[in-house]
Design a protein around this motif. Structure first.
Motif: not given
Length: 139
Positions: A86-97
């Protein structure tokens, strides 16, 4: 349709990562293939097929990204061979701000509690001016 929100920690500093261009390009593939929040639902063999390289090449690129903690590796679950990524949460993409802010908040709490490693990225540094050089320079 909403546009995914990418982490600025990685996307704006990708040029400074101490890895080769192939691994940087592969990171872009991983971000594309990952779920929101960072889970990578693709096994390593499938990554190699989709990326059109041999599995050992995927392994080398993953190792570089794991060393920086941009990609997190966990042993496969019960009855599964191989690792999950998995990508580190600080490097991941998200569905919204809002989802990015919530993900980062949780990640920072987890890092403080020792449940999550921090990113291993180089510090931002500027080149100091040459001794005695008082001219203005444009970056």
């Amino acid at each position: 349709m909403d546009i995914p929100v990418l982490s600025p920690l990685v996307s704006e500093r990708i040029w400074a990562l101490p890895i080769g261009a192939a691994a940087v390009k592969f990171l872009n593939y991983l971000v594309y293939r990952s779920d929101f929040g960072g889970a990578i639902p693709v096994p390593q063999k499938q990554m190699a097929i989709e990326y059109k390289v041999v599995p050992s090449t995927v392994s080398v690129m993953l190792d570089q990204l794991v060393e920086l903690n941009i990609v997190l590796r966990a042993p496969g679950g019960v009855g599964k061979k191989g690792n999950t990524y998995c990508l580190h949460p600080l490097a991941a993409k998200y569905e919204s701000m809002e989802a990015l802010e919530a993900g980062w908040h949780q990640a920072l709490l987890d890092m403080r509690a020792g449940r999550l490693v921090g990113l291993n990225l180089p510090e931002y540094q500027t080149v100091p001016p040459a001794a005695g050089d008082r001219r203005l320079q444009v970056a």
